[in-house]
Structure formats: structure tokens, C-alpha cells
Design a protein around this motif. Structure first.
Motif, short mmCIF file in Angstrom:
data_model
loop_
_atom_site.label_atom_id
_atom_site.label_comp_id
_atom_site.label_asym_id
_atom_site.label_seq_id
_atom_site.Cartn_x
_atom_site.Cartn_y
_atom_site.Cartn_z
N LYS A 1 0.83 -1.21 0.00
CA LYS A 1 0.00 0.00 0.00
C LYS A 1 0.87 1.26 0.00
N VAL A 2 1.98 1.21 0.76
CA VAL A 2 2.89 2.35 0.79
C VAL A 2 3.49 2.58 -0.60
N PHE A 3 3.95 1.50 -1.24
CA PHE A 3 4.54 1.62 -2.57
C PHE A 3 3.55 2.25 -3.54
N ALA A 4 2.30 1.82 -3.46
CA ALA A 4 1.28 2.35 -4.37
C ALA A 4 1.04 3.84 -4.13
N LYS A 5 1.00 4.24 -2.85
CA LYS A 5 0.73 5.65 -2.54
C LYS A 5 1.92 6.54 -2.89
N VAL A 6 3.12 6.05 -2.65
CA VAL A 6 4.31 6.86 -2.89
C VAL A 6 4.71 6.83 -4.36
N GLY A 7 4.31 5.77 -5.07
CA GLY A 7 4.66 5.66 -6.48
C GLY A 7 6.00 5.02 -6.73
N VAL A 8 6.36 4.04 -5.88
CA VAL A 8 7.60 3.30 -6.06
C VAL A 8 7.28 1.83 -6.17
N ARG A 9 8.30 1.04 -6.51
CA ARG A 9 8.06 -0.39 -6.71
C ARG A 9 8.80 -1.28 -5.72
N SER A 10 9.66 -0.69 -4.93
CA SER A 10 10.47 -1.52 -4.04
C SER A 10 10.97 -0.72 -2.85
N ARG A 11 11.51 -1.43 -1.87
CA ARG A 11 12.14 -0.78 -0.72
C ARG A 11 13.27 0.13 -1.18
N ARG A 12 14.05 -0.37 -2.15
CA ARG A 12 15.21 0.40 -2.61
C ARG A 12 14.76 1.74 -3.18
N GLU A 13 13.70 1.74 -3.97
CA GLU A 13 13.20 2.99 -4.54
C GLU A 13 12.64 3.90 -3.45
N LEU A 14 12.03 3.30 -2.44
CA LEU A 14 11.49 4.09 -1.33
C LEU A 14 12.63 4.77 -0.57
#
Length: 376
Positions: free
Chosen positions: A335-348
Motif C-alpha cells: 500500500k505504501v509503494f502504491a501511494k508513494v509511487g515506487v516499486r520496491s524498498r530500494r526505490e522508497l
């Protein structure tokens, strides 16, 4: 030089780490202390971008010089080898030696066969990533010559001081962030095109000023800052690695300004080694402040998960700390990835400037509704 006990050196490094030194002075002093407890022929103490694990600058001792930084970057970022700093950091850190990694057959390492042996005649290398609170702040390489190898005791000693060294690098970066030397920041980005031979083929008008702020006297290949050499090598590696992300790193300049640098390979018409475009510009707020979690509409629990992810804590430990199942943690992350617009922990993690965020978290500071730390 009188030998000093490892226990005493360990204590001295811990004291040095909180002395308020800039990271380069800390690195030189700490390396000298290490050399009093254990012998080595040369050393390289480096700062590392916490988000990408790319080396941004270094201080060397012994016979090591700056004349072969391009070759080192090539072997570190372009060529597959037995180990490199990024893979060591991604694996959680620890100590590795060339002799043990190669099973005694040093020629298995291209870095050794093509650089270390012919240029410096090293007989062993010891590497350790400098990590504290789950984040890599620096890296250290030590070298033996004359056929010597690093003993098990020496490896254990270096491992035991690595966290103190990491704290010193982190403290040095934070201390430097408090003030600068008063010089105005360069205006406008620098754009360089580095050709297949490593020379600067083209540069815009702002490049000289930008590079001067990184301690670069001119546009000669040998004078380019380490961060540029590393990014160029990583970009060339990216050109042959499907799905690889664009190399990127952040660092403070000699004038005390935060910059962000990117490198992208150009398409080679003849299929040869590509030219690389390097862009250096001021670090924008998204680069140097924490992710404004509130702006993405994250729930309280999602913010808790993000805070732990940014410390490098794995799913199992997050679940244990938050008293959740691993499946629930993964669901929150999706859900976090979807809201932030990233695909992985690394991108976050790449969206957060760890030089500012992680020290506050390590100190136990809570997040305010603004997304920054309460009381900051």
C-alpha cells in the motif's frame, strides 16, 4: 612506531567518533590509530552515499595514489568480481579479504590481476563496510604487500571497530552540515560528456565552477572527482544490465553545499564503450529532507513501517517490533509503494536523504505531522 593494544585503539576510535571532526580528518586519524594496532601497507577510507552505496570521496594512505581512480572505478562498478562494496553492504556488511574470497588464487579477481598486483604489488586486501543503525556511511579497504595476508585476528579486530568508524563518518557529515565556509554556491547545473577513453569530450559553461567546488582543478580525466569517475563506471555497467537504475549519488562539496549527481550512458553507434553524460546540480528538497509521509496520505501504521524500512530493518524484524505478522507488514508495504509511487524498498529509501533522516531516527526522534522530526 610503538604498537598499541587493539582494546586501547578501539576505545580511542570511539572517543574520536564524537569529537566533532569532519569525516576526512576523522578518517585519516582513525586509520593512523588502526595502523598502530595492526600492520598494513596502505589504506583507503571512503564516504559512501547511504542510498546507493556508491563511494563519493576518499582519503588514502601508504602507496595508494589518486592516479588510478578511473581504473578502480571501472573494476568496482563495471566489472563483475569476487566482491565489491555495494554487494558487501547489501549483504549486511562484515569483513571480507581477497585471499579468503579467492581461496588463495588471487588471479581469480580481475581487480587484483589488472590493477592491485601490477600497480602496487599488493598481496591481500581487506574490506569492511562502515554501518551503524542499519545504514552504510562509509567503507574501508586495507592492503598488505610482501606476500602477507590478513589474519583471522586482524579481521575480527577490524570488524569490532567498524561501527565506531561508521559513527565517526556519520558524525563528521552531520558536523559539516551545521555550517559551511561562506562561499556562494555555484549557479546552474554542470553537464559533462565523458567519452570512451575517460576524457571529458564536452562540458557546459557551468561545469568548471561546479567541479571547482568539488576540488577539481580542471577538466582533465585524472583530475575529475571520485564521485564522477564512480558514476561514469556505474553508468557503463548499467548500459549492459537490463532493468538497472540510473546511477545517482549525493554529497557535500568543499564549499559545504549539498549536490546530487546523475550519470546516463549514451547509445554507441558502433556498439562500443558508450559515452556517458554526467549532470551535477544542487540537491533539491526531495533529495535532502525526509520523505514527507503525511503528504502521501499514509496511515499511522504505514508510517511506522516506513520508519523501520528506512533504518534498513528487514520484514521479519519489523513484524516483531510492531507485533504484526510478516504477511501484514508486506501488505502495508504494498500500500505504501502504491501511494508513494515506487516499486520496491530500494526505490522508497532512495527518496530519503539518509544523511539527515537516519541520525534523527537513531536518536529516537518522532515524526511530526509535517513529515519532519518533532522538535527539529
Amino acid at each position: 612506531m610503538t604498537a598499541v593494544s587493539p582494546e586501547r585503539v578501539r576505545g580511542q576510535i570511539d572517543q574520536l567518533a564524537v569529537a566533532g571532526l569532519d569525516w576526512q580528518t576523522f578518517g585519516r586519524t582513525a586509520t593512523d590509530l588502526l595502523n598502530r594496532a595492526m600492520p598494513f601497507a596502505a589504506s583507503c577510507f571512503a564516504s559512501v552515499d547511504p542510498a546507493t552505496h556508491i563511494v563519493t570521496a576518499n582519503v588514502k594512505s601508504g602507496c595508494l595514489d589518486d592516479d588510478h581512480d578511473i581504473e578502480w572505478s571501472y573494476h568496482e562498478y563495471e566489472v563483475e568480481d569476487l566482491y565489491d562494496f555495494r554487494s558487501l553492504s547489501s549483504a549486511g556488511g562484515g569483513v571480507v579479504t581477497l585471499h579468503s574470497s579467492s581461496g588463495g588464487d588471487l588471479e581469480r579477481s580481475r581487480r587484483h590481476a589488472e590493477l592491485f598486483a601490477p600497480v602496487w604489488d599488493f598481496s591481500d586486501e581487506l574490506r569492511v563496510t562502515l554501518r551503524v543503525d542499519g545504514v552504510t556511511w562509509g567503507a574501508l579497504a586495507l592492503f598488505h604487500g610482501d606476500g602477507r595476508t590478513f589474519t583471522t585476528a586482524e579481521q575480527a579486530f577490524v570488524a569490532s571497530v567498524s561501527e565506531g568508524l561508521a559513527r565517526g563518518v556519520r558524525s563528521g557529515l552531520v558536523a559539516a552540515a551545521v555550517g559551511d565556509d561562506g562561499r556562494p554556491a555555484p549557479s546552474g547545473p554542470a553537464v559533462l560528456v565523458v567519452d570512451a577513453s575517460g576524457e571529458v569530450a564536452q562540458a557546459n559553461l557551468g561545469a568548471t565552477e561546479r567541479l571547482a567546488d568539488l576540488g577539481c582543478a580542471d577538466l582533465e580525466a585524472s583530475e575529475l572527482p571520485q564521485i564522477v569517475k564512480a558514476l561514469v563506471a556505474a553508468a557503463r555497467r548499467m548500459s549492459t544490465t537490463p532493468g538497472a537504475s540510473t546511477p545517482r549519488a549525493r554529497m557535500r562539496t568543499d564549499g559545504g553545499h549539498w549536490i546530487v549527481a546523475h550519470a546516463s550512458p549514451l547509445i554507441s553507434r558502433d556498439g562500443g564503450r558508450p559515452d556517458v553524460v554526467v549532470t551535477i546540480d544542487d540537491a533539491r528538497p526531495p533529495e535532502i529532507v525526509p520523505l514527507v509521509v503525511a503528504s502521501y496520505g499514509l496511515t499511522g501504521r504505514e508510517r511506522d513501517v516506513v520508519a523501520l524500512v528506512l533504518q534498513g530493518i528487514d520484514t521479519g524484524d519489523i513484524a516483531q517490533r510492531l507485533h504484526l505478522s510478516a504477511y501484514t507488514v508486506q501488505d502495508h508495504l504494498k500500500k505504501v509503494f502504491a501511494k508513494v509511487g515506487v516499486r520496491s524498498r530500494r526505490e522508497l529509501i532512495a527518496q530519503v536523504f539518509n544523511d539527515h533522516y537516519v541520525p534523527q531516527m537513531a536518536a529516537g526522534a518522532g515524526l511530526a505531522p509535517s513529515g519532519w522530526f518533532a522538535g527539529s
